[in-house]
Write a protein that holds these residues in place. Sequence first.
Motif, PDB file in Angstrom:
ATOM      1  N   LEU A 144       0.833  -1.192   0.000  1.00 15.35           N
ATOM      2  CA  LEU A 144       0.000   0.000   0.000  1.00 15.35           C
ATOM      3  C   LEU A 144       0.876   1.254   0.000  1.00 15.35           C
ATOM      4  O   LEU A 144       0.507   2.280  -0.584  1.00 15.35           O
ATOM      5  N   LEU A 163      -6.442  -7.916  -6.652  1.00 13.88           N
ATOM      6  CA  LEU A 163      -6.983  -7.422  -5.375  1.00 13.88           C
ATOM      7  C   LEU A 163      -7.395  -8.583  -4.473  1.00 13.88           C
ATOM      8  O   LEU A 163      -7.089  -8.608  -3.289  1.00 13.88           O
ATOM      9  N   LEU A 164      -8.080  -9.556  -5.074  1.00 19.34           N
ATOM     10  CA  LEU A 164      -8.577 -10.670  -4.265  1.00 19.34           C
ATOM     11  C   LEU A 164      -7.453 -11.502  -3.651  1.00 19.34           C
ATOM     12  O   LEU A 164      -7.589 -12.047  -2.568  1.00 19.34           O
ATOM     13  N   PHE A 165      -6.348 -11.618  -4.359  1.00 19.44           N
ATOM     14  CA  PHE A 165      -5.257 -12.464  -3.868  1.00 19.44           C
ATOM     15  C   PHE A 165      -4.191 -11.686  -3.121  1.00 19.44           C
ATOM     16  O   PHE A 165      -3.181 -12.258  -2.713  1.00 19.44           O
ATOM     17  N   TYR A 166      -4.416 -10.389  -2.990  1.00 20.45           N
ATOM     18  CA  TYR A 166      -3.403  -9.567  -2.336  1.00 20.45           C
ATOM     19  C   TYR A 166      -3.043 -10.163  -0.969  1.00 20.45           C
ATOM     20  O   TYR A 166      -3.909 -10.416  -0.149  1.00 20.45           O
ATOM     21  N   GLN A 168      -0.325  -9.990   2.432  1.00 22.60           N
ATOM     22  CA  GLN A 168       0.328  -8.917   3.180  1.00 22.60           C
ATOM     23  C   GLN A 168       1.820  -8.774   2.862  1.00 22.60           C
ATOM     24  O   GLN A 168       2.665  -9.448   3.441  1.00 22.60           O
ATOM     25  N   ASP A 176      -3.178  -3.004   5.750  1.00 24.37           N
ATOM     26  CA  ASP A 176      -3.644  -3.915   4.696  1.00 24.37           C
ATOM     27  C   ASP A 176      -3.588  -5.378   5.130  1.00 24.37           C
ATOM     28  O   ASP A 176      -3.631  -6.280   4.303  1.00 24.37           O
ATOM     29  N   ASN A 177      -3.512  -5.612   6.424  1.00 25.20           N
ATOM     30  CA  ASN A 177      -3.571  -6.995   6.922  1.00 25.20           C
ATOM     31  C   ASN A 177      -4.997  -7.533   6.830  1.00 25.20           C
ATOM     32  O   ASN A 177      -5.937  -6.788   7.097  1.00 25.20           O
ATOM     33  N   HIS A 178      -5.103  -8.800   6.509  1.00 28.11           N
ATOM     34  CA  HIS A 178      -6.443  -9.415   6.495  1.00 28.11           C
ATOM     35  C   HIS A 178      -7.110  -9.243   7.862  1.00 28.11           C
ATOM     36  O   HIS A 178      -8.307  -9.043   7.965  1.00 28.11           O
ATOM     37  N   LEU A 229     -10.352  -0.662   1.454  1.00 31.98           N
ATOM     38  CA  LEU A 229      -9.688  -1.929   1.108  1.00 31.98           C
ATOM     39  C   LEU A 229     -10.667  -3.091   1.240  1.00 31.98           C
ATOM     40  O   LEU A 229     -10.633  -4.045   0.466  1.00 31.98           O
ATOM     41  N   PHE A 276     -12.829  -3.068  -1.763  1.00 32.47           N
ATOM     42  CA  PHE A 276     -12.070  -3.589  -2.905  1.00 32.47           C
ATOM     43  C   PHE A 276     -11.709  -5.073  -2.719  1.00 32.47           C
ATOM     44  O   PHE A 276     -10.929  -5.610  -3.491  1.00 32.47           O
ATOM     45  N   ASN A 277     -12.257  -5.683  -1.707  1.00 27.71           N
ATOM     46  CA  ASN A 277     -12.073  -7.119  -1.445  1.00 27.71           C
ATOM     47  C   ASN A 277     -10.603  -7.518  -1.345  1.00 27.71           C
ATOM     48  O   ASN A 277     -10.217  -8.603  -1.778  1.00 27.71           O
ATOM     49  N   LEU A 278      -9.805  -6.629  -0.799  1.00 28.72           N
ATOM     50  CA  LEU A 278      -8.365  -6.867  -0.772  1.00 28.72           C
ATOM     51  C   LEU A 278      -8.030  -8.165  -0.023  1.00 28.72           C
ATOM     52  O   LEU A 278      -8.320  -8.320   1.159  1.00 28.72           O
ATOM     53  N   GLY A 279      -7.426  -9.068  -0.762  1.00 29.59           N
ATOM     54  CA  GLY A 279      -6.944 -10.313  -0.156  1.00 29.59           C
ATOM     55  C   GLY A 279      -8.024 -11.306   0.207  1.00 29.59           C
ATOM     56  O   GLY A 279      -7.756 -12.285   0.886  1.00 29.59           O
ATOM     57  N   LYS A 280      -9.256 -11.079  -0.258  1.00 28.27           N
ATOM     58  CA  LYS A 280     -10.338 -11.950   0.223  1.00 28.27           C
ATOM     59  C   LYS A 280     -10.326 -13.346  -0.384  1.00 28.27           C
ATOM     60  O   LYS A 280     -10.934 -14.247   0.168  1.00 28.27           O
ATOM     61  N   LEU A 281      -9.663 -13.505  -1.518  1.00 27.45           N
ATOM     62  CA  LEU A 281      -9.606 -14.865  -2.047  1.00 27.45           C
ATOM     63  C   LEU A 281      -8.699 -15.725  -1.175  1.00 27.45           C
ATOM     64  O   LEU A 281      -8.800 -16.941  -1.167  1.00 27.45           O
ATOM     65  N   LYS A 282      -7.832 -15.079  -0.441  1.00 24.95           N
ATOM     66  CA  LYS A 282      -7.041 -15.803   0.554  1.00 24.95           C
ATOM     67  C   LYS A 282      -8.001 -16.407   1.579  1.00 24.95           C
ATOM     68  O   LYS A 282      -7.695 -17.409   2.200  1.00 24.95           O
TER      69      LYS A 282
END
Lengths: 481, 336
Positions: free
Chosen positions: A6, A467-470, A472, B130-132, B177, B180-186
Motif C-alpha cells: 500500500l 486485489l482478491l489475492f493480495y 500482506q 492492509d492486513n487481512h 480496502l 475492494f475485497n483486498l486479499g479476500k480470495l485468501k
Amino acid sequence: MLFNSLDFAIFLPIVFILYWFVFNKNLKWQNLLVAAASYVFYGWWDWRFLSLILFSTLVDYFVGVSLGKTEAPTRRKVLLWISILVNLGFLGFFKYYNFFLDNFKSAFSIAGYELNANSLNIILPVGISFYTFQTLSYTIDVYKERLEPTKNFISFAAFVSFFPQLVAGPIERASNLLPQFYKPRKFEYSQGVDGMRQILWGLFKKVVIADNCAVYANHIFENSADMSGSTLALGAVFFTFQIYGDFSGYSDIAIGTARLFGFNLMQNFASPYFSRDIAEFWRRWHISLSTWFRDYLYIPLGGSRGGTLMKVRNTFIIFIVSGFWHGANWTFIVWGALNAVYFLPLLLTNKNRQNMEVVAEDSYLPSLKEMGQMTLTFGLTVIAWVFFRAENIGHAVSYLGGMFSWSFFNEPSYSGISFLKTLIPILILFFTVEWLGRRNQYALSQGLLKNNVLRKTLYLTISILVLLFYGQNQEFIYFQF
Amino acid sequence: MKKFLNKILIFSIILFVFNLVLGFILPIRTYYGNEMFEQKFSSIKNDLNDYNLYFFGSSRIVNGINPKVFDSVMQVNDRDINSYNLGSYGTWFNENIFLINSILNDTSIKDATFMIEFQQVMSVPWEKIDNHKNIYYQSSDNFTFILNYVLDKDIRTFRDFLIGVHYIFSYSISETLNIFNLGKLKGLESYSHSKESKKFDNKGFFAIDSRKEMNQITISNYQSKGVQLFQANESKSNGAFEKKINEIIKKAQERNISIIFILTPKNYTKEMVANYKTLPSENKIDYEKFLDQTSLFEAANWGDHTHFNFQGAQYFTEFVAKEFLILNRNEASENK
C-alpha cells in the motif's frame, strides 16, 4: 518499499504528480525529484544503507570524471580498480564474508587446524548486487571509452538509484539509461497506458501466481522428507512458476513504472519457459544479468573463441559466477554449474544459436517436435531450480532422490490440494496469456487482443484477481540477491 | 495527460463497482482474517450449546483466562458453568464487537454469558492497515461508528485533533480496502497452509512462560496509575462508545445472554476510564476490586510486560470467577 504494498500504491501517484505537474518545467528538478524519491523508496526499507548507495555513487562519479580527464593508461587502470574494489568490496563484505569465512574454517578444520574467527551478524542490504553491477557497468564503459563520463551529478545519482529498478533490476547499462536523464521527457499517452498495463501484468504474476505457488512450494520443500515423489515434483514445478512470477513480475512492474516517468528500461524476460533448449532459455531469462556477464566477463575471457577447453572453462566460469551472484551458498553454485552442464553440449556442437526466434513464430500452436523440446527444457530447468530453492546441497540431493523414486507415479498427496481447484483455472489463464503474448515485450501488451471489449474485460479480471489475492507484503525473492 | 488520468479514473470506478458486487457474491469465511478465532470457533461450533460462558478479547484474555480454573471455582460454588476462551491475538474493541455480533447473528447460542475484555477504540497503525486481520471486520457500520466516536471525542489540543484525523483516515482506508475485497480470495483458502500452529488447549487457553526479566516498576505502575485515573473525574465519556456498548448489551439480552466487561491490567487512558465508569454495574467487574488485587501486579506473575504467565492467569481467572459469582448473587437478589 515493496511494489506490492500500500505504501507504494500511495508513493507512486505522489511522485507521478510531482514529476509531471510540479517539476515538469525543469529537467534538473525532475531528475532531482527522481533521485530524492529513489532515496525515500530505498530508505523506507532501511535508511542506514542509503550511505552505501551514496558512497558508491560518489566514488563512481568521481572515477568517471577523473577517467575523462586523463589519458595515462596506468592512472586510468588505477581509477578503474578503485571503482571495482569499492563496489565489489561492499558486495563481498555484505554478501560473501560469512560464506568465505565458514568455508575457510571448514577447510582448515579438515586440515587439522582450528581458525579462530567468528561470523559476523551482517544484514544484507537489499538490491546491493543490482546497483553494484549497474554502477560497475558505467565505470567499465567509461574506461573502455564506450561512454562519455557524465559531469552531471544529479543525473548520475538518479541513474544509480532509479527507484523502479534499484533493488531487483533490470540491471541497466549506463549507455541505455543515463542518456535518458539528459533529455527532456514528455508524457505520452501510449507510453503511460503501456506502463500501467505492464504494471498490472507484473502485479498479477507476483500476487496471484508467485505468492500462491509459494504457499505450495514452501510447504512441500519444508516437509520434503515426508512427501511422495509426485508431490515433490509438484513442489518443484510450483517453485518454477513461483520464481518466474516473482522475478519477471518485479521486472514488469519496474519497466512499467519507469514508462510512467518517460523512461525505457531493457526487457528482462522473454517467455523463458517456452524455450526449446537451454541456450534459448538463457537468452530469455534474466536478460539484463546474462548480457551483463556476457559483455563484462565472458567476452573479456575470450568468449566462445579459442579451443574446446577454453570454451568449456569460460562457460563454467560464467554460469558458476552467475550462480554465486545469486547468493552465498553452495546451492547457487551447483545450480549455475548444472546449467553449464546443460549448456555445454549445445555450445560444443554449435547448436547454441539454433533457436533464435520465438517458438511457433507464425502459428498459434507449436509443432510436436517443439512441444517435446519445450517439455524437455522445462523439465531440466525444474530440476535445476531444486538446487536454487533447497536449503543446502544435502537437501537438494535428498529432494531429487525422493522425486525420482517409485512414488513419482503415485497420486500427489498434500493437505491443501483442494485449493488447487481455484488455482488451476488461474494458472490456465496465466499460461494462455503468456503463450498468446510470447512475441511481445511483455505478455499483456496491447497487441494481445484486438477486440476492445475482450481486452478490457481481461484487464478488469486481472485487476480483480490481483486485489482478491493480495497478501500482506510478500517480499520478492530477488531482494535477497 | 488528461486523457490518461480520465482513463485511470473510469477504470477505477468500474473496478470499484465490480468489487462491490463481488463482495456480496464471494463465499468468504466470516472469520477468515482472524486465524486463531477461526480455529477456536471451528473446534467448538458443533458443541456451542455445551458451553454457557464465553470469554472474548485479545491476547490478554488468551493468556490470562484459564477456563478450567474458572469452571473449578464455579464447581466449588455449586454453579454449573462450562466456559470457553474465545480470545484471539491482537483483537481490538471494534473487532470484538464484530465477532460478538456475528456470533449473535449466526449461531443459536442463548442463555449464556459473554465476558469481554474492556478495550479502548484504537486507530489502525499504518503497517497493519492492509492486513487481512484488519480488513475482514470492516463495514460501513463500523466506519459510521468511528466517525461518531471521533466527533464525540474530548478534543482539547491540536494533538488530539490529529489523533482524531488519524482514526478517520485509517478506518476509511481500511473500509475502502474491504470494499475492494483486498486479499479476500485468501479467505477461500484452507487454513491448513497456516504457519501459525494451533496454540491453545481444549478450552481455548494458552499459557506463556516468563520470557524476560520483569520490571516490577512497570507492572506496579499499571496499578498505581490505574488507581489515580479511576479516582480522578476529569474526562468525559464518549457517547458513541456508550451507545455501541448499549446496543450490544441489548442485542445479547434478547437471547438471554448477559454481557460482562472485564478489565485487564495495562496502561489506561483517561477516556477509557471514563467509559468504563459509565457501564451499568451489572455489566462490569468493579474496577476498585480489580485494582486492589496486589497479586495481579506482582512481576512474578507476568510472562512479559503485557501478559500474565500461567500463575498470573490462575490468579486473574480466580479473581474474575469470584467477581462473577458476586455479580450473579447481586442480580439474583435484585430479581427477588
